[in-house]
Design a protein around this motif. Structure first.
Motif, PDB file in Angstrom:
ATOM      1  N   GLN A  12      -4.799   6.676  -8.481  1.00 54.09           N
ATOM      2  CA  GLN A  12      -3.867   5.761  -7.806  1.00 54.09           C
ATOM      3  C   GLN A  12      -3.015   6.498  -6.780  1.00 54.09           C
ATOM      4  O   GLN A  12      -2.845   6.032  -5.651  1.00 54.09           O
ATOM      5  N   ILE A  13      -2.485   7.646  -7.170  1.00 55.63           N
ATOM      6  CA  ILE A  13      -1.633   8.383  -6.239  1.00 55.63           C
ATOM      7  C   ILE A  13      -2.476   8.959  -5.101  1.00 55.63           C
ATOM      8  O   ILE A  13      -1.994   9.096  -3.980  1.00 55.63           O
ATOM      9  N   SER A  14      -3.737   9.257  -5.370  1.00 56.93           N
ATOM     10  CA  SER A  14      -4.634   9.721  -4.310  1.00 56.93           C
ATOM     11  C   SER A  14      -4.832   8.630  -3.257  1.00 56.93           C
ATOM     12  O   SER A  14      -4.753   8.890  -2.050  1.00 56.93           O
ATOM     13  N   LYS A  15      -5.064   7.404  -3.721  1.00 50.76           N
ATOM     14  CA  LYS A  15      -5.214   6.279  -2.782  1.00 50.76           C
ATOM     15  C   LYS A  15      -3.928   6.050  -1.997  1.00 50.76           C
ATOM     16  O   LYS A  15      -3.954   5.771  -0.799  1.00 50.76           O
ATOM     17  N   LEU A  16      -2.808   6.176  -2.672  1.00 53.12           N
ATOM     18  CA  LEU A  16      -1.511   5.987  -2.025  1.00 53.12           C
ATOM     19  C   LEU A  16      -1.273   7.058  -0.957  1.00 53.12           C
ATOM     20  O   LEU A  16      -0.827   6.746   0.150  1.00 53.12           O
ATOM     21  N   GLU A  17      -1.592   8.294  -1.282  1.00 53.13           N
ATOM     22  CA  GLU A  17      -1.431   9.378  -0.303  1.00 53.13           C
ATOM     23  C   GLU A  17      -2.343   9.155   0.905  1.00 53.13           C
ATOM     24  O   GLU A  17      -1.958   9.436   2.035  1.00 53.13           O
ATOM     25  N   SER A  18      -3.534   8.621   0.669  1.00 53.38           N
ATOM     26  CA  SER A  18      -4.432   8.299   1.785  1.00 53.38           C
ATOM     27  C   SER A  18      -3.809   7.251   2.686  1.00 53.38           C
ATOM     28  O   SER A  18      -3.863   7.357   3.915  1.00 53.38           O
ATOM     29  N   ARG A  19      -3.205   6.230   2.079  1.00 53.97           N
ATOM     30  CA  ARG A  19      -2.544   5.186   2.865  1.00 53.97           C
ATOM     31  C   ARG A  19      -1.376   5.741   3.657  1.00 53.97           C
ATOM     32  O   ARG A  19      -1.070   5.256   4.751  1.00 53.97           O
ATOM     33  N   LEU A  20      -0.735   6.765   3.126  1.00 48.58           N
ATOM     34  CA  LEU A  20       0.391   7.395   3.816  1.00 48.58           C
ATOM     35  C   LEU A  20      -0.078   8.396   4.872  1.00 48.58           C
ATOM     36  O   LEU A  20       0.731   8.933   5.613  1.00 48.58           O
ATOM     37  N   GLY A  21      -1.375   8.643   4.915  1.00 48.18           N
ATOM     38  CA  GLY A  21      -1.917   9.581   5.892  1.00 48.18           C
ATOM     39  C   GLY A  21      -1.936  11.026   5.430  1.00 48.18           C
ATOM     40  O   GLY A  21      -2.168  11.926   6.219  1.00 48.18           O
ATOM     41  N   ASN A  22      -1.711  11.261   4.158  1.00 45.93           N
ATOM     42  CA  ASN A  22      -1.693  12.610   3.588  1.00 45.93           C
ATOM     43  C   ASN A  22      -3.038  12.907   2.930  1.00 45.93           C
ATOM     44  O   ASN A  22      -3.168  12.910   1.713  1.00 45.93           O
ATOM     45  N   ARG A  23      -4.038  13.137   3.758  1.00 46.18           N
ATOM     46  CA  ARG A  23      -5.408  13.321   3.260  1.00 46.18           C
ATOM     47  C   ARG A  23      -5.545  14.544   2.362  1.00 46.18           C
ATOM     48  O   ARG A  23      -6.286  14.530   1.394  1.00 46.18           O
ATOM     49  N   CYS A  24      -4.838  15.618   2.695  1.00 48.14           N
ATOM     50  CA  CYS A  24      -4.935  16.845   1.914  1.00 48.14           C
ATOM     51  C   CYS A  24      -4.460  16.606   0.479  1.00 48.14           C
ATOM     52  O   CYS A  24      -5.145  16.958  -0.484  1.00 48.14           O
ATOM     53  N   GLU A  25      -3.289  16.006   0.330  1.00 51.59           N
ATOM     54  CA  GLU A  25      -2.764  15.708  -0.999  1.00 51.59           C
ATOM     55  C   GLU A  25      -3.675  14.724  -1.727  1.00 51.59           C
ATOM     56  O   GLU A  25      -3.928  14.860  -2.922  1.00 51.59           O
TER      57      GLU A  25
END
Length: 148
Positions: A89-102
């Motif tokens: 879930q947090i991985s998908k959220l980070e993707s939405r925020l543009g934080n691909r590395c995280e």
């Protein structure tokens, strides 16, 4: 129809602020709440994060998911399907925020947990190859708040 929408908005806004302990840092939650109640707090944080994501409050949702993960680690649920799910879930959220590395780091952690405990988390279990323990995405700084 408008009354129904207003009622839903009221319920959601009340639900977001109904439990002030959820706004505390994970360490304070662990001190203030009995150990047997921590799973309920984790569930509340997950639900609140979903509501925040639906209302596009992504940064607050990320904080709630982080707290939920920290609490799971604190009560010994680090190697669980629930923790792997939270990491996804947090991985998908980070993707939405543009934080691909995280996002990649969280995804790799979720995959490793899923492979270790033998659960199928959808696409996570498709690749059954062993993921090296030292593998990190190239050019990424390790997620500082979460240590495996």
């Amino acid at each position: 129809m408008i009354k129904y929408q207003i009622a839903i908005l009221f319920i959601i806004s009340f639900g977001l602020h109904a439990n002030p302990i959820l706004d505390e840092p994970a360490e304070d939650i662990l001190r203030a709440v009995r150990l047997s109640r921590i799973p309920t707090v984790i569930t509340s944080l997950e639900e609140r994060a979903i509501q925040k994501m639906e209302s596009n409050d992504l940064l607050s949702a990320r904080e709630d998911l982080k707290k939920a993960i920290q609490l799971k680690h604190a009560i010994g649920m680090k190697e669980s399907e629930g923790n792997a799910s939270l990491l996804l879930q947090i991985s998908k959220l980070e993707s939405r925020l543009g934080n691909r590395c995280e996002a990649n780091q969280y995804s790799h952690l979720a995959k490793r947990i899923a492979l270790r405990i033998g659960v199928n988390l959808g696409a996570v279990a498709l690749d059954r190859a062993v993921i090296p323990e030292t593998r990190k995405p190239e050019g990424c700084i390790e997620v500082s708040w979460l240590k495996e």
